[in-house]
Design an enzyme around this catalytic site. Sequence first.
Site, PDB file in Angstrom:
ATOM      1  N   TYR A  39       0.827  -1.204   0.000  1.00 54.67           N
ATOM      2  CA  TYR A  39       0.000   0.000   0.000  1.00 54.67           C
ATOM      3  C   TYR A  39       0.862   1.255   0.000  1.00 54.67           C
ATOM      4  O   TYR A  39       0.395   2.324  -0.386  1.00 54.67           O
ATOM      5  CB  TYR A  39      -0.860   0.050   1.275  1.00 54.67           C
ATOM      6  N   CYS A  70      -1.736  -1.673  10.170  1.00 47.83           N
ATOM      7  CA  CYS A  70      -1.042  -1.177   8.978  1.00 47.83           C
ATOM      8  C   CYS A  70      -0.900   0.331   9.169  1.00 47.83           C
ATOM      9  O   CYS A  70      -1.906   1.052   9.203  1.00 47.83           O
ATOM     10  CB  CYS A  70      -1.882  -1.485   7.736  1.00 47.83           C
ATOM     11  N   CYS A 194       6.122   0.680  10.478  1.00 46.57           N
ATOM     12  CA  CYS A 194       5.452  -0.193   9.514  1.00 46.57           C
ATOM     13  C   CYS A 194       5.442  -1.572  10.160  1.00 46.57           C
ATOM     14  O   CYS A 194       6.473  -2.015  10.679  1.00 46.57           O
ATOM     15  CB  CYS A 194       6.225  -0.217   8.195  1.00 46.57           C
TER      16      CYS A 194
HETATM   17  N1  DGL Z   1       2.429  -3.136   7.193  1.00 47.23           N
HETATM   18  C1  DGL Z   1       2.075  -1.960   6.434  1.00 47.23           C
HETATM   19  C2  DGL Z   1       2.383  -0.734   7.297  1.00 47.23           C
HETATM   20  O1  DGL Z   1       2.420  -0.860   8.526  1.00 47.23           O
HETATM   21  C3  DGL Z   1       2.767  -2.064   5.116  1.00 47.23           C
HETATM   22  C4  DGL Z   1       2.315  -1.111   4.122  1.00 47.23           C
HETATM   23  C5  DGL Z   1       2.489  -1.492   2.683  1.00 47.23           C
HETATM   24  O2  DGL Z   1       1.761  -2.372   2.234  1.00 47.23           O
HETATM   25  O3  DGL Z   1       3.284  -0.825   2.017  1.00 47.23           O
HETATM   26  O4  DGL Z   1       2.543   0.370   6.821  1.00 47.23           O
END
Ligand code: DGL
Length: 270
Positions: A39, A70, A194
């Site tokens: 994302y 996320c 993240c």
């Molecule tokens: N685990 C997601 C976060 O905490 C990852 C985001 C991604 O899909 O780039 O931002």
Amino acid sequence: MAVGIFDSGLGGLTVYDAVRKAQPDLPIVYFGDNAHAPYGVRDADDIFNLTTSAVERLWEAGCDLVILACNTASAAALRKMQESWLPEDKRVLGVFVPLIEALTERQWGDNSPPREVAVKHVALFATPATVSSRAFQRELAFRAIGVDVEAQACGGVVDAIEEGDTILAEALVRSHVDALKRKMPSPEAAILGCTHYPWMEDTFQDALGKDVKVYSQASLVADSLGDYLERHPKMRGEGTENMFLTTGDPKKVSAHATQFLRRSVEFVSA
Ligand code: DGL
């Protein structure tokens, strides 16, 4: 009695794991939007649309409370969801606030005015979308004064983790830490902003050096969920089953999840 945990992919399993350890009997429905990860390179509308349809699927599975495990979705979509989308009987919680409360030495829900805190130089490692949202800095400014934050957008790390390529993920983490240190040579604390990054926590710690305190979210979020459920027992929802849902290839996602959690995990199609 199920709680939903959502992530774009495998990163939310770090939060799942901590919640599972803290509450072994709580039914949890995990949703990984692996088909659309990462994302972190998408725009805010796209992230909002993907996140809301995943959360609707978790409502269907009997969850009234969903943790957005996320940061990217928490940064880009949570506020809009809470302001204009969320039905009255449902709740969505993000992962930023417990982390910032820990960093700023606050108790849960302490909304007193911002004050000076011990740490002055903080490195933030997050996805490009989280960094450009500046949501972390905004939440921090509500609680602390005089903290200098240097943010490093860690392109590529989530993709490498989703592919199970830990060698590439490790090399990318080291190069992102180097880039951060060129901008802020001596951070006192580092935020892994993240939920995928705790899989690489040892590498972050090694590259940053042992004097840097690394904050990662999983156990902080698990603690604050425990606290929340005690105060709002009705939000446990009707679901009674544990499930792992994915929009990706269940076989591939199960194999990578099993590799990271070091125990068998069986995903099914969302
Ligand atoms: N685990 C997601 C976060 O905490 C990852 C985001 C991604 O899909 O780039 O931002």
